[in-house]
Design an enzyme around this catalytic site. Structure first.
Site, PDB file in Angstrom:
ATOM      1  N   LYS A 125      -3.529   5.834 -46.624  1.00 48.29           N
ATOM      2  CA  LYS A 125      -2.683   7.013 -46.487  1.00 48.29           C
ATOM      3  C   LYS A 125      -1.290   6.571 -46.092  1.00 48.29           C
ATOM      4  O   LYS A 125      -1.116   5.965 -45.045  1.00 48.29           O
ATOM      5  CB  LYS A 125      -3.222   7.920 -45.392  1.00 48.29           C
ATOM      6  CG  LYS A 125      -4.565   8.502 -45.726  1.00 48.29           C
ATOM      7  CD  LYS A 125      -5.101   9.229 -44.528  1.00 48.29           C
ATOM      8  CE  LYS A 125      -6.619   9.192 -44.529  1.00 48.29           C
ATOM      9  NZ  LYS A 125      -7.176   9.532 -43.253  1.00 48.29           N
ATOM     10  N   ASP A 183      -7.550   0.396 -46.465  1.00 48.05           N
ATOM     11  CA  ASP A 183      -6.377   1.188 -46.101  1.00 48.05           C
ATOM     12  C   ASP A 183      -5.079   0.434 -46.289  1.00 48.05           C
ATOM     13  O   ASP A 183      -5.067  -0.749 -46.494  1.00 48.05           O
ATOM     14  CB  ASP A 183      -6.444   1.500 -44.597  1.00 48.05           C
ATOM     15  CG  ASP A 183      -7.215   2.756 -44.325  1.00 48.05           C
ATOM     16  OD1 ASP A 183      -7.267   3.606 -45.221  1.00 48.05           O
ATOM     17  OD2 ASP A 183      -7.755   2.882 -43.213  1.00 48.05           O
ATOM     18  N   MET A 193       1.283   6.526 -33.484  1.00 39.77           N
ATOM     19  CA  MET A 193       1.753   7.602 -34.373  1.00 39.77           C
ATOM     20  C   MET A 193       2.753   8.518 -33.683  1.00 39.77           C
ATOM     21  O   MET A 193       2.752   9.722 -33.916  1.00 39.77           O
ATOM     22  CB  MET A 193       0.557   8.453 -34.870  1.00 39.77           C
ATOM     23  CG  MET A 193      -0.517   7.641 -35.551  1.00 39.77           C
ATOM     24  SD  MET A 193      -2.016   8.589 -35.879  1.00 39.77           S
ATOM     25  CE  MET A 193      -2.835   8.572 -34.293  1.00 39.77           C
TER      26      MET A 193
HETATM   27  N1  SAH Z   1      -7.024   2.080 -35.922  1.00 34.97           N
HETATM   28  C1  SAH Z   1      -5.686   1.601 -35.720  1.00 34.97           C
HETATM   29  C2  SAH Z   1      -4.701   2.708 -35.455  1.00 34.97           C
HETATM   30  C3  SAH Z   1      -4.516   3.632 -36.612  1.00 34.97           C
HETATM   31  S1  SAH Z   1      -3.414   4.932 -36.277  1.00 34.97           S
HETATM   32  C4  SAH Z   1      -5.697   0.589 -34.580  1.00 34.97           C
HETATM   33  O1  SAH Z   1      -6.683   0.478 -33.872  1.00 34.97           O
HETATM   34  O2  SAH Z   1      -4.709  -0.127 -34.427  1.00 34.97           O
HETATM   35  C5  SAH Z   1      -1.939   4.335 -37.017  1.00 34.97           C
HETATM   36  C6  SAH Z   1      -0.916   4.053 -35.953  1.00 34.97           C
HETATM   37  O3  SAH Z   1      -1.218   2.824 -35.318  1.00 34.97           O
HETATM   38  C7  SAH Z   1       0.494   3.878 -36.468  1.00 34.97           C
HETATM   39  O4  SAH Z   1       1.135   5.116 -36.623  1.00 34.97           O
HETATM   40  C8  SAH Z   1       1.114   3.062 -35.360  1.00 34.97           C
HETATM   41  O5  SAH Z   1       1.449   3.871 -34.266  1.00 34.97           O
HETATM   42  C9  SAH Z   1      -0.028   2.190 -34.950  1.00 34.97           C
HETATM   43  N2  SAH Z   1       0.006   0.894 -35.638  1.00 34.97           N
HETATM   44  C10 SAH Z   1      -0.944   0.354 -36.408  1.00 34.97           C
HETATM   45  N3  SAH Z   1      -0.585  -0.874 -36.841  1.00 34.97           N
HETATM   46  C11 SAH Z   1       0.630  -1.107 -36.315  1.00 34.97           C
HETATM   47  C12 SAH Z   1       1.533  -2.198 -36.375  1.00 34.97           C
HETATM   48  N4  SAH Z   1       1.253  -3.295 -37.075  1.00 34.97           N
HETATM   49  N5  SAH Z   1       2.708  -2.101 -35.711  1.00 34.97           N
HETATM   50  C13 SAH Z   1       2.997  -1.013 -34.987  1.00 34.97           C
HETATM   51  N6  SAH Z   1       2.191   0.048 -34.907  1.00 34.97           N
HETATM   52  C14 SAH Z   1       1.019  -0.002 -35.556  1.00 34.97           C
END
Ligand code: SAH
Length: 513
Positions: free
Chosen positions: A58, A36, A173
């Site tokens: 995405k 991803d 998100m």
């Molecule tokens: N599976 C991932 C989340 C995926 S959903 C996890 O466990 O972290 C994607 C959302 O995660 C983004 O829209 C944001 O809100 C958050 N996110 C993921 N990586 C991030 C980062 N490095 N900094 C801030 N928000 C992050």
């Protein structure tokens, strides 16, 4: 054919160090890696050279591949008998749709394993100095999607209970819906003065954290141009950040540094800069390859006993020399009666790894300084062997000859050639002014940098500071039209790091004044 298996692996939130040992193992053994956008490209470095990489990330505005297509791809690859590693940002099961992918695999009878990752929801707050739970302040935390329209009738989120029922609420998100989230929480009884933090690009060199309260956070977000990927952290724990912020205080935090280097060079520089908080992009401008012919080196190895001194100028030389020694059926004992000079501590360390403790390690690495040490040990009548890069400077052998050496045999041990693979990406970075510093560790890295980035490199560098490891490298950079912002006075990697720190310090100073 091996049993098909798919590993659903969490890659962590951004800092490539935040993946689990098991996750790295799955990257290393994969035939196919399906990955991803949020996974750091650095994580892929441990993959096998023949691995098939499929990008299915995405971006929020466009979908490269629909979820059902990703599911299908995983099934197909597994059915071909391949070991498939599905790498996802954070944790695969926290807003990662890992459960859906696993269901598709289960339906086809394909074995899978979940390898949990560190989720952004608590890692990014940690990197922003916010503990999501804290004794006496918050004893519960909820991870909530902010993607859903909170005003829709049949919302899956029980806003009335969430608002006051949990100590800390972390929304993923949620940037687009921030005004609606704030409205729901306030409407359902969360005090208006509750602190809120927004963390953008958490756990990366681009991390940016802004704070406010439920009253003003929407305005703050707008004023500070907060965009995805960002997390929203709501709760009293946010106020601990004043005392606990640490990552953003590292001396190189906020600097994006392009490190020009050869592919095989030790990554000490990269690791150290990252530890100091910099976002590092490696630009392998040169690669080390064997010389056109090993004959001169092999012949020198065959008559090693005729020399008095072996001079080793780089760790690469040690690699090739050792390989050819072994090829000739010899080992470190063949160097037994030679005096050995190691130019630089890294070279000395590499020599030590094959059991050779250098007799002479110059304190200064310019040819003039090195010669002085040989003078002390007597040059007249001595026979020197100098295996090294094909295209190196002639000062050292010429001076030894001038001072009366009986023989100085310079033999090619390896050569450096331009590495064509990443010039385009670096060009784009420079054009977008995304890099603040470019480091150069040798004249050849400068030359190749200009060759690979293009003729207009000096113009593109406007905005990024060139920092050279020493005066010779700096001179080459100036000759090629680059402006050198700083050069180290100690021509070693630690010396270069010190210079980068000093430069970053002056830049910080400027920002504050
Ligand atoms: N599976 C991932 C989340 C995926 S959903 C996890 O466990 O972290 C994607 C959302 O995660 C983004 O829209 C944001 O809100 C958050 N996110 C993921 N990586 C991030 C980062 N490095 N900094 C801030 N928000 C992050």
């Amino acid at each position: 054919m091996s049993e098909p298996v798919v590993y659903l692996v969490g890659a962590g939130p951004g800092d490539p160090g935040l993946i689990t040992a098991k996750g790295l193992e799955c990257i290393g053994k994969a035939d196919v890696i399906v990955y991803d956008r949020l996974a750091s490209p650095k994580l892929l470095a441990g993959a096998r050279p023949d691995v098939e990489m499929v990008y299915v990330g995405k971006a929020s505005d466009r979908h490269t591949m629909e979820q059902y297509q990703i599911n299908k791809l995983l099934v197909e690859k597994a059915k071909e008998g391949k070991v498939v590693t599905r790498l996802k940002g954070g944790d695969p099961l926290i807003f990662g749709r890992g459960g859906e992918e696993a269901l598709a695999l289960a339906e086809e009878g394909i074995a899978f394993e979940f390898v949990p990752g560190i989720s952004a929801g608590y890692a990014c707050p940690a990197y922003a100095g916010i503990p999501v739970t804290h004794r006496g302040i918050s004893s519960s935390v909820a991870l909530v999607t902010g993607h859903e329209d909170p005003t829709k009738e049949d919302s899956d989120v029980a806003w009335d209970r969430l608002a006051t029922g949990v100590g800390t609420i972390v929304f993923y998100m949620g940037v687009k819906n921030l005004p609606l989230i704030v409205e729901q929480l306030t409407k359902h009884g969360r005090p208006a003065d509750t602190p809120v933090a927004l963390i953008m690009w958490g756990c990366t060199g681009r991390q940016k954290t802004v704070t406010g309260t439920l009253v003003d956070i929407v305005d703050v977000a707008e004023a500070e141009h907060v965009k995805p990927p960002s997390l929203i952290v709501v709760g009293e724990v946010v106020s601990l950040r004043d005392r606990l912020s640490w990552w953003e205080k590292l001396p190189l935090f906020g600097q994006t540094i392009i490190v020009t280097r050869s592919r095989t060079q030790a990554s000490d520089l990269v690791v150290t800069l990252e530890e100091l908080g910099a976002a590092v992009v490696e630009f392998p401008t040169i690669k080390i390859v064997p010389p056109d012919s090993y004959q001169p080196l092999d012949e020198a190895i065959a008559r090693l006993e005729t020399y008095d001194w072996l001079i080793v100028t780089s760790a690469n030389t040690v690699d090739y020399l050792w390989e050819r020694l072994r090829e000739a059926g010899k080992d470190a004992r063949a160097l037994g009666r030679l005096q050995v000079a190691a130019i630089g501590p890294a070279t000395a360390a590499k020599l030590a790894s094959i059991g050779i403790v250098a007799d002479y390690i110059p304190k200064e690495y310019r040819a003039e300084g090195i010669i002085a040490g040989f003078e002390e040990r007597g040059i007249a009548g001595k026979r020197y062997l100098l295996p090294r890069a094909l295209q190196a400077r002639e000062v050292l052998p010429d001076t030894l000859r001038e001072r009366g050496a009986a023989t100085v045999d310079v033999v090619p041990a390896y050569q450096t050639v331009p590495d064509q693979s990443s010039g385009g990406a670096i060009r784009e970075m420079l054009a977008a002014k995304e890099a603040s510093i470019v480091t150069f560790t040798s004249s050849s890295t400068v030359k190749n940098f200009v060759k690979l980035v293009g003729e207009d490199a000096p113009r593109l560098m406007n905005g990024a500071a060139a920092i050279a490891i020493g005066p010779v490298t700096a001179k080459t950079a100036r000759e090629l039209g680059l402006t050198v912002a700083a050069e180290s006075s100690e021509y070693t990697i630690p010396g270069l790091v010190k210079t980068v720190l000093e430069y970053a310090g002056t830049q910080r100073g400027k920002e504050l004044t």
